[in-house]
Design a protein around this motif. Structure first.
Motif, PDB file in Angstrom:
ATOM      1  N   UNK A 525       0.822  -1.208   0.000  1.00  0.00           N
ATOM      2  CA  UNK A 525       0.000   0.000   0.000  1.00  0.00           C
ATOM      3  C   UNK A 525       0.857   1.259   0.000  1.00  0.00           C
ATOM      4  N   UNK A 526       1.953   1.252   0.769  1.00  0.00           N
ATOM      5  CA  UNK A 526       2.841   2.420   0.791  1.00  0.00           C
ATOM      6  C   UNK A 526       3.472   2.644  -0.567  1.00  0.00           C
ATOM      7  N   UNK A 527       3.927   1.566  -1.203  1.00  0.00           N
ATOM      8  CA  UNK A 527       4.507   1.699  -2.535  1.00  0.00           C
ATOM      9  C   UNK A 527       3.456   2.123  -3.556  1.00  0.00           C
ATOM     10  N   UNK A 528       2.237   1.625  -3.410  1.00  0.00           N
ATOM     11  CA  UNK A 528       1.192   1.972  -4.370  1.00  0.00           C
ATOM     12  C   UNK A 528       0.780   3.418  -4.312  1.00  0.00           C
ATOM     13  N   UNK A 529       0.752   4.012  -3.114  1.00  0.00           N
ATOM     14  CA  UNK A 529       0.307   5.391  -2.999  1.00  0.00           C
ATOM     15  C   UNK A 529       1.413   6.384  -3.310  1.00  0.00           C
ATOM     16  N   UNK A 530       2.692   5.992  -3.090  1.00  0.00           N
ATOM     17  CA  UNK A 530       3.803   6.912  -3.308  1.00  0.00           C
ATOM     18  C   UNK A 530       4.592   6.613  -4.573  1.00  0.00           C
ATOM     19  N   UNK A 531       4.410   5.421  -5.157  1.00  0.00           N
ATOM     20  CA  UNK A 531       5.155   5.011  -6.362  1.00  0.00           C
ATOM     21  C   UNK A 531       6.662   5.038  -6.106  1.00  0.00           C
ATOM     22  N   UNK A 532       7.063   4.515  -4.964  1.00  0.00           N
ATOM     23  CA  UNK A 532       8.482   4.357  -4.651  1.00  0.00           C
ATOM     24  C   UNK A 532       8.746   2.884  -4.407  1.00  0.00           C
ATOM     25  N   UNK A 533       9.983   2.467  -4.628  1.00  0.00           N
ATOM     26  CA  UNK A 533      10.297   1.037  -4.591  1.00  0.00           C
ATOM     27  C   UNK A 533      11.448   0.725  -3.643  1.00  0.00           C
ATOM     28  N   UNK A 564       0.608  -0.203 -10.683  1.00  0.00           N
ATOM     29  CA  UNK A 564       0.344   1.221 -10.541  1.00  0.00           C
ATOM     30  C   UNK A 564       0.687   2.026 -11.777  1.00  0.00           C
ATOM     31  N   UNK A 565       1.774   1.658 -12.454  1.00  0.00           N
ATOM     32  CA  UNK A 565       2.173   2.382 -13.660  1.00  0.00           C
ATOM     33  C   UNK A 565       1.157   2.232 -14.782  1.00  0.00           C
ATOM     34  N   UNK A 566       0.343   1.191 -14.743  1.00  0.00           N
ATOM     35  CA  UNK A 566      -0.675   1.006 -15.773  1.00  0.00           C
ATOM     36  C   UNK A 566      -1.790   2.037 -15.647  1.00  0.00           C
ATOM     37  N   UNK A 567      -1.947   2.635 -14.494  1.00  0.00           N
ATOM     38  CA  UNK A 567      -3.042   3.570 -14.266  1.00  0.00           C
ATOM     39  C   UNK A 567      -2.588   5.023 -14.220  1.00  0.00           C
ATOM     40  N   UNK A 568      -1.311   5.272 -14.293  1.00  0.00           N
ATOM     41  CA  UNK A 568      -0.837   6.644 -14.279  1.00  0.00           C
ATOM     42  C   UNK A 568       0.558   6.743 -13.707  1.00  0.00           C
ATOM     43  N   UNK A 569       1.238   7.821 -14.059  1.00  0.00           N
ATOM     44  CA  UNK A 569       2.601   8.041 -13.612  1.00  0.00           C
ATOM     45  C   UNK A 569       2.609   8.927 -12.379  1.00  0.00           C
ATOM     46  N   UNK A 570       3.532   8.630 -11.480  1.00  0.00           N
ATOM     47  CA  UNK A 570       3.715   9.466 -10.302  1.00  0.00           C
ATOM     48  C   UNK A 570       2.816   9.070  -9.155  1.00  0.00           C
ATOM     49  N   UNK A 571       3.329   9.292  -7.940  1.00  0.00           N
ATOM     50  CA  UNK A 571       2.571   9.008  -6.738  1.00  0.00           C
ATOM     51  C   UNK A 571       1.707  10.180  -6.335  1.00  0.00           C
ATOM     52  N   UNK A 572       1.165  10.095  -5.117  1.00  0.00           N
ATOM     53  CA  UNK A 572       0.245  11.128  -4.648  1.00  0.00           C
ATOM     54  C   UNK A 572       0.947  12.476  -4.523  1.00  0.00           C
ATOM     55  N   UNK A 573       2.238  12.494  -4.174  1.00  0.00           N
ATOM     56  CA  UNK A 573       2.959  13.771  -4.067  1.00  0.00           C
ATOM     57  C   UNK A 573       3.090  14.430  -5.434  1.00  0.00           C
ATOM     58  N   UNK A 574       3.386  13.649  -6.466  1.00  0.00           N
ATOM     59  CA  UNK A 574       3.485  14.208  -7.816  1.00  0.00           C
ATOM     60  C   UNK A 574       2.129  14.693  -8.312  1.00  0.00           C
TER      61      UNK A 574
END
Length: 853
Positions: A525-533, A564-574
């Motif tokens: 969930x943390x990786x999904x919302x922030x898009x960090x690995x 997550x990349x299939x639905x859009x680029x960047x996490x919630x901060x971006x």
């Protein structure tokens, strides 16, 4: 403005051809046009420092990193010359020189040490206060009222006679829980609105832009730090589905900014301040998760667009000092840096990879779903609820308390919930029968309800005007979902213990550990919302210390990232950066537009002729425009580029000139050095010397601004690919790039021009604007207004008119014109025209910001 007369071109010296001009920008226009010498260098240095001091107070503008580097080089050259004249003598001054050089070299380590210690102390106190406020909603300690439940029951393994619930009558406990939650949210939102509107929210998206060079006056100030530190425990204890890990980055960076201002090197140099802010961001994550290495990687992966090796080392040292101080404080009396720290001594089985992949898919879908609907909620909030920030936060907390109290996992603090869900059943604490087989299906339904309800609450709560993060709420959602999957897998194994699928399980040894599934769900969930690995993997490893679970964590995070990349680029901060319209180019993105910069540039440029304008025309130009600078050309007809002058420099020069004596409004303004020497040049009488002393008379009718011109501005060819221009913005960080063709000005381009074209292309490729969205929002607001009016009428009728609630027919404390300055900004949109924009405009209109794919 009038153009320059045709015969005036002969009065100016010949402009050098392009091969004769320097390719790089000036180190300083002053240093290239004046003879060397200590006095002249000091004059140039003080001149530059005065303008730099003014620029520090320009709000919602971007820092020109090229100019900042030029100013720093001028400071170093001035300091070397000054030291050469003062310290190069033998004798008593030798030790002073060595001490000064040592102090100057060690300032960075002094600052990061002080900042790290302050961050650790603040984090420790906030942890203690937050736990007490969260527990006081449920009961109190009879031996010492100021102790939370864990401290009050320290050492009591069988029951806790010292900790009492408020009452044995559960409806009364329900009411007190509701009352405390509402009061905490009311206090937090009121303090934020009254003293520091910038203390609301997470702050990560704004800090990313600030580190990249965007100026937000007051966002990192002392009042923001103070109010954020006071209101954060109140917001967490109110039960709102917000976390303190995101805001911990904000107050850490505020701490670094406040402390570094006491050191001259960092007060006057934006680039060095950026290094400190990057280190503070790492320390903020380090104290939030007890993960110093993860904090450094988070700063590298998410926060910074520029991260040299020395910044990494200072970030590591700052995170080390902060976590060491936090460990010395030992806020939980357990030796743990965070409450949900856990240790696993069991391994995993290869057949569990299938379930790990499923958890990773959930993380990616969760992030995409929450970001989409949260942005729509943010748009509704900015459009309709900006005047009702306190009321909104209070009602959200009240509604959250009503919905969460009946559920055993939603009632308690989210960090405590994760601590319970992460634990192994054998040898661990059993919370309300979580590990008992007879309660298995009740726990599954309770966890499923907690996952769904918490997701809904995160969508509507994140972004309200209290200090609010999204790290821990997302991790709590992932933990509840993961624990639910772990319980189901455990039930499946117990139902079919001899199946070939479970052949790897050892007899008489627990095969499935549901706590590890909760742990992996939190990472997903943390990786999904922030898009960090990478930083997520390291943070989760430092939380558990289990080397055996690095590979499962990497699998889960990798699947989450791919989904997550299939639905859009960047996490919630971006997404929040794009939503607020901040001028930020992400260096992690790659673009292929296939167009030259001429299709993006502003071709209708307001330029200044080298001569022919009078002072009244220049003043009128400054008052009627908000442009941050003006190209200087030979004349309006030829557009032969001579240089560039910033708005601040021009305004400063005019004010200095008019202050020194009477200048006629019809005085001619020259932006290149004319042959005549009877001109008024802005000056100041020493001490301090800011300009060279030049005699001026009352009847002077000409003003020379040539000293303020950048004679070699950064310029590109019109056919240069747009992708290359964007790389120049990312790597060098100029505020504006001029476009010239054969020495003649063709246009200019800014970061916002590039971003608007990027959004225009993406909007054309993926048209997803819902025309009915505004209509649905309008209907929702109309329904909310009707309900509010009905409640206000009932309250006023019941109280006999003594209590009046602010609504559509009245106003009160809950309705206020004081709004967050960020609410005045608009999303970056696609537009057919390209203005010269530097972050100060507030009238953008166009297509709605959408998820980028």
């Amino acid at each position: 403005m009038t153009s320059r007369p045709p015969n005036s071109s002969a009065q100016n010296p010949r402009r050098p051809s392009l091969p004769e001009r320097a390719i790089s920008r000036r180190l300083s226009a002053l240093s290239t046009t004046r003879p060397s010498g200590i006095a002249t260098s000091t004059t140039e240095h003080e001149f530059t420092e005065e303008i730099a001091k003014i620029k520090r107070y320009e709000d919602f503008t971007t820092i020109d990193w090229v100019q900042d580097a030029a100013r720093e080089q001028l400071r170093r050259r001035t300091r070397r010359k000054h030291n050469a004249g003062l310290f190069e003598q033998r004798g008593n001054l030798g030790w002073r020189r060595r001490f000064a050089e040592t102090y100057d070299a060690g300032q960075a380590w002094i600052v990061v040490t002080l900042v790290g210690a302050a961050i650790g102390l603040n984090a420790g106190f906030l942890n203690i206060i937050t736990e007490w406020l969260s527990d006081i909603k449920l009961g109190y300690c009879t031996t010492a009222f100021y102790l939370n439940e864990s401290f009050c029951c320290w050492g009591d393994e069988k029951g806790c006679p010292d900790w009492h619930r408020w009452s044995s009558f559960w409806p009364f406990n329900y009411f007190l829980y509701f009352l405390f939650s509402t009061l905490f949210a009311l206090a937090s939102a009121s303090l934020v609105k009254a003293f520091a509107p910038y203390a609301a929210g997470s702050g990560i998206s704004e800090i990313k832009c600030i580190i990249a060079g965007f100026v937000m006056k007051g966002f990192l100030g002392f009042w923001t730090l103070l109010i954020k530190s006071i209101c954060l425990p109140l917001a967490i204890a109110s039960g709102l589905s917000v976390g303190k890990e995101g805001p911990s980055v904000h107050y850490a960076v505020c701490t670094g900014n406040v402390i570094s201002r006491f050191f001259g090197k960092y007060k006057r140099n934006a680039a060095k301040t950026r290094e400190i802010l990057s280190a503070c961001a790492a320390a903020g994550v380090a104290v939030a998760f007890g993960s110093p290495i993860g904090g450094v990687l988070f700063s590298l992966e998410e926060m910074c667009s520029y991260f040299p090796l020395k910044t990494m080392w200072r970030s590591y040292f700052c995170a080390l000092v902060a976590t060491a101080v936090l460990a010395a404080m030992n806020p939980f009396w357990t030796g743990q840096l965070v409450m949900f720290e856990v240790r696993y001594d069991r391994s995993w089985h290869f057949f569990e990879t299938i379930f790990f992949i499923f958890i990773g898919i959930f993380g990616g879908l969760y992030g995409a779903f929450v970001m989409k609907w949260n942005l729509r909620t943010q748009a509704f909030r900015k459009k309709y609820l900006t005047k009702y920030a306190v009321l909104e936060a209070t009602l959200l907390a009240a509604g959250t308390a009503i919905l969460c109290f009946p559920n055993m996992f939603l009632r308690i603090d989210m960090t405590e919930s994760m601590e319970i869900l992460f634990l192994e059943c054998e040898g661990g604490r059993d919370y309300n029968g979580l590990c008992e087989a007879k309660n298995r299906w009740r726990m599954v339904f309770s966890l499923a309800f907690a996952t769904i309800m918490r997701t809904f609450l995160v969508i509507i709560s994140y972004g309200c005007k209290v200090p609010a993060g999204i790290f821990v709420p997302s991790m709590a959602i992932g933990a509840s979902f993961g624990r639910m999957i772990g319980i189901l897998v455990q039930a499946l194994h117990e139902a079919f213990p001899h199946a070939k699928f479970f052949a790897a399980c050892e007899p008489d040894v627990p095969c499935i550990t549901p706590g590890t599934y909760a742990f992996l769900g939190a990472a997903a969930a943390l990786s999904g919302i922030m898009h960090i690995t990478v930083s997520v993997v390291v943070i989760m490893f430092e939380l558990t210390g289990a080397l055996t679970y690095i590979l499962p964590t990497m699998i889960v995070v990798g699947v989450t990232k791919a989904v997550g990349e299939r639905f859009g680029k960047g996490g919630i901060a971006d997404r929040m950066i794009w939503f607020n319209g901040f001028p930020f180019l992400d260096n992690k993105e790659e673009h292929t537009f296939g167009v030259p910069v001429s299709q993006v540039m502003t071709s209708e440029v307001t330029s200044l002729p080298s001569s022919g304008l009078n002072l009244r025309a220049v003043e009128q130009l400054l008052s009627q425009t908000r442009y941050q600078g003006f190209p200087v050309v030979e004349d309006r007809a030829s557009k032969l580029l001579l240089g560039y002058i910033g708005r601040t420099e021009l305004r400063y020069a005019i004010d200095r000139t008019t202050k020194e004596g009477f200048i006629s409004p019809n005085a001619k303004c020259f932006f290149t050095q004319p042959p005549s020497t009877t001109l008024q040049t802005p000056s100041i009488n020493p001490p301090p010397i800011t300009f060279e002393a030049i005699e001026s008379s009352t009847g002077q009718q000409s003003i020379d601004f040539s000293r303020f011109i950048d004679p070699t501005p950064l310029a590109v060819h019109p056919r240069l690919p747009l992708e290359t221009v964007m790389e120049v913005f990312k790597k060098m960080g100029p505020r504006v790039i001029l476009v010239e063709y054969r020495g003649r000005l063709a246009g200019l381009v800014t970061i916002k021009d590039c971003l608007k074209y990027q959004f225009k292309v993406e909007a054309h490729e993926t048209p997803s604007h819902d025309a009915s969205l505004d209509l649905r929002q309008e209907k929702l607001w109309d329904m909310m207004s009707r309900v509010a009016d009905w409640v206000a009428d009932r309250v006023m009728s019941f109280s006999g008119g003594r209590i009046r609630l602010g609504g559509s027919r009245g106003s009160g404390y809950i309705e206020s014109d004081a709004v967050d300055p960020r609410d005045r900004l608009s999303p970056l949109v696609a537009s057919s025209r390209h203005d010269i924009l530097e972050g100060t405009e507030d009238d953008d209109s166009g297509v709605e910001l959408r998820a980028r794919s």
